[in-house]
Design a protein around this motif. Structure first.
Motif, mmCIF file in Angstrom:
data_model
loop_
_atom_site.group_PDB
_atom_site.id
_atom_site.type_symbol
_atom_site.label_atom_id
_atom_site.label_comp_id
_atom_site.label_asym_id
_atom_site.label_seq_id
_atom_site.Cartn_x
_atom_site.Cartn_y
_atom_site.Cartn_z
ATOM 1 N N ILE A 80 -0.073 -2.807 -5.606
ATOM 2 C CA ILE A 80 -1.528 -2.757 -5.708
ATOM 3 C C ILE A 80 -2.066 -1.509 -5.005
ATOM 4 N N ILE A 81 -2.868 -0.740 -5.723
ATOM 5 C CA ILE A 81 -3.554 0.412 -5.146
ATOM 6 C C ILE A 81 -4.973 -0.014 -4.810
ATOM 7 N N TYR A 82 -5.314 0.039 -3.550
ATOM 8 C CA TYR A 82 -6.628 -0.410 -3.100
ATOM 9 C C TYR A 82 -7.636 0.752 -3.106
ATOM 10 N N ASN A 83 -8.898 0.404 -3.272
ATOM 11 C CA ASN A 83 -10.040 1.332 -3.225
ATOM 12 C C ASN A 83 -10.144 2.235 -4.452
ATOM 13 N N THR A 84 -9.457 1.921 -5.521
ATOM 14 C CA THR A 84 -9.643 2.698 -6.750
ATOM 15 C C THR A 84 -11.032 2.458 -7.340
ATOM 16 N N ASP A 85 -11.633 1.334 -7.016
ATOM 17 C CA ASP A 85 -12.990 1.074 -7.490
ATOM 18 C C ASP A 85 -14.008 1.999 -6.833
ATOM 19 N N ILE A 86 -13.617 2.578 -5.693
ATOM 20 C CA ILE A 86 -14.517 3.492 -4.975
ATOM 21 C C ILE A 86 -14.195 4.952 -5.297
ATOM 22 N N TYR A 87 -12.888 5.274 -5.283
ATOM 23 C CA TYR A 87 -12.476 6.677 -5.396
ATOM 24 C C TYR A 87 -11.811 7.013 -6.730
ATOM 25 N N LEU A 125 -3.979 9.792 -1.780
ATOM 26 C CA LEU A 125 -3.434 8.426 -1.873
ATOM 27 C C LEU A 125 -2.508 8.226 -0.687
ATOM 28 N N LEU A 126 -2.825 7.247 0.153
ATOM 29 C CA LEU A 126 -1.991 6.935 1.311
ATOM 30 C C LEU A 126 -0.963 5.878 0.921
ATOM 31 N N LYS A 143 -7.983 -2.534 6.445
ATOM 32 C CA LYS A 143 -9.330 -2.094 6.812
ATOM 33 C C LYS A 143 -9.607 -0.661 6.340
ATOM 34 N N THR A 144 -8.594 0.001 5.808
ATOM 35 C CA THR A 144 -8.749 1.385 5.347
ATOM 36 C C THR A 144 -9.782 1.447 4.228
ATOM 37 N N ASN A 145 -10.811 2.249 4.416
ATOM 38 C CA ASN A 145 -11.886 2.342 3.422
ATOM 39 C C ASN A 145 -12.266 3.778 3.066
ATOM 40 N N PHE A 146 -11.516 4.759 3.585
ATOM 41 C CA PHE A 146 -11.861 6.155 3.368
ATOM 42 C C PHE A 146 -10.986 6.828 2.315
ATOM 43 N N ALA A 147 -10.028 6.096 1.766
ATOM 44 C CA ALA A 147 -9.133 6.668 0.750
ATOM 45 C C ALA A 147 -8.418 5.539 0.030
ATOM 46 N N ARG A 148 -7.794 5.865 -1.089
ATOM 47 C CA ARG A 148 -6.940 4.898 -1.783
ATOM 48 C C ARG A 148 -5.659 4.714 -0.989
ATOM 49 N N TYR A 149 -5.099 3.522 -1.068
ATOM 50 C CA TYR A 149 -3.846 3.295 -0.346
ATOM 51 C C TYR A 149 -3.033 2.204 -1.024
ATOM 52 N N ILE A 150 -1.754 2.218 -0.705
ATOM 53 C CA ILE A 150 -0.816 1.221 -1.191
ATOM 54 C C ILE A 150 0.200 0.962 -0.085
#
Length: 417
Positions: A80-87, A125-126, A143-150
């Motif tokens: 799962i790649i998180y924060n793609t909805d933002i970035y 992407l982190l 809690k990471t909200n400044f970049a996409r991460y997995i």
């Protein structure tokens, strides 16, 4: 007749009293016997528990390890790649940053904080690559909200394999009586050291070959450790170096943002040095693309068979004997190494201090005007020392076979539908 009946009644009454007393005595005996049996059973049960306590601890540990392994498999398969909805989705311009996470949450907090303050970090992407499963660390990462991460988890760690390969096999070592080299190798495997090389090789294979998000693109991949912090222009400098590589050093296939010499002068923030790969100089803040990875992967035998537990020394041996790796390194580092703690686990150490952070912040403040350089220039070409001193601890055939298996794709990640 009446007297006779009274006599019989009296005798029957006495007999009933006698029988009742006997029955009471019998019940008392039965109760005593029952209580004795229960006492004996309790004693036996306690003795069994004492005898099997170590095994019960092992069973409990195995159950916990199986639970962790199930979670690791689930994480690795979902991808799962998180924060793609933002970035937005990952594309060809995305810089991939791989962060090796152990169990030092305090260190990781400093690194993530420095990343969050970096310019253009939202374009990256982190990839948090763990070799230790910890719920508190997972909560922090989420809690990471400044970049996409997995998140990915090394599935063959000492944590999940404490008493079997690739962990330390105590039972197998005890069984050995013949003092030959193979047995000595088995009994003296430095599992904590060996895991570093396995983990690095698994991570690099997974990032370039196993993850759906990164295996089909040729993006630049930067490798960081949890005990490092970055300067806010590190991405800018990395991309500038990558852009200028074709003109300044066409043969360079690795970029380096870190150095253990933090006492650099302001002009060094825009100057680069070029040299063959050296484990002692270039193992911090390395970055390369899939083309370089293919060169490294084609020399997997040199990496996996070299008798050194260090991935960096093995990489230098590979560079000298198979595919030459040339490094373009910024002399003014954009990545700093934090001081080590006296205690193995920083989360339980009172002797840890982060004076390095204050020193780094003061140093960066003095040189902030020299950050984000417009021009890069080569000031010298350094010839690296080709002599490598082997550290050893990598002579177990199983470690070599496992390393090669990771390379051949025998052990891969499969994304769940």
């Amino acid at each position: 007749m009446i007297l006779y009946w009274q006599y019989i009644s009296t005798k029957l009454k006495n007999f009933r009293i006698y029988i009742k007393s006997k029955l009471q005595d019998t019940n008392a005996i039965r109760l005593a016997v029952f209580e004795g049996v229960i006492l004996v059973l309790c004693i036996c049960f306690v003795l069994i528990i004492i005898y099997h306590a170590p095994k019960m601890h092992t069973w409990k540990t195995n159950i916990e390890n199986n639970r962790i392994m199930d979670k690791i498999k689930r994480y690795n398969s979902m991808q799962i790649i998180y924060n793609t909805d933002i970035y937005g989705p990952v594309d060809s311009d995305t810089v991939i940053i791989v962060i090796h996470v152990r169990d030092k949450l305090n260190y990781l907090q400093y690194l993530v904080d420095s990343l969050s303050r970096s310019r253009n970090i939202e374009r990256s992407l982190l990839i948090f690559s763990h070799d230790y499963y910890n719920e508190n660390i997972n909560k922090f990462v989420h809690k990471t909200n400044f970049a996409r991460y997995i998140q990915i988890f090394y599935p063959y760690s000492i944590q999940t394999h404490p008493n079997r390969f690739p962990g330390h096999e105590v039972k197998e070592c005890i069984k050995l009586t013949t003092p030959n080299e193979n047995h000595k190798s088995l009994c003296h495997r430095k599992t904590l050291l060996i895991q570093e090389k396995h983990r690095y090789w698994w991570t690099i294979n997974t990032v370039f070959e196993g993850l759906q998000v990164s295996k089909n693109i040729s993006n630049l991949v930067l490798f960081l450790e949890e005990d490092q912090i970055v300067i806010r222009d590190f991405l800018y400098v990395l991309l500038r170096m990558n852009f200028k590589r074709k003109t300044l050093c066409p043969n360079c296939n690795i970029l380096s943002l870190g150095t253990y010499n933090s006492s650099f002068k302001p002009p060094d923030t825009s100057t680069i040095s070029i040299s063959p790969f050296s484990a002692s100089k270039h193992n911090m803040g390395m970055a390369f693309n899939k083309t370089t990875w293919h060169q490294i992967r084609n020399c997997a035998r040199e990496f996996c068979t070299y008798n050194d537990y260090g991935w960096d020394h093995s990489l230098q041996y590979l560079s000298l004997n198979c595919a030459q790796l040339n490094v373009m390194m910024i002399k003014g580092p954009r990545i700093y190494q934090l001081e080590k703690c006296n205690n193995t686990n920083i989360n339980h150490s009172k002797s840890c201090n982060f004076d390095t952070i204050t020193k780094i912040q003061k140093d960066i403040k003095r040189k902030r005007r020299n950050l984000f350089p417009i021009r890069l220039q080569v000031v010298n070409e350094v010839v690296a020392n080709n002599v490598i001193k082997q550290s050893g601890f990598w002579n177990d055939d199983r470690d070599i076979k496992m390393c090669m298996a990771l390379t051949s794709g025998a052990i891969v990640l499969k994304k769940s539908n």
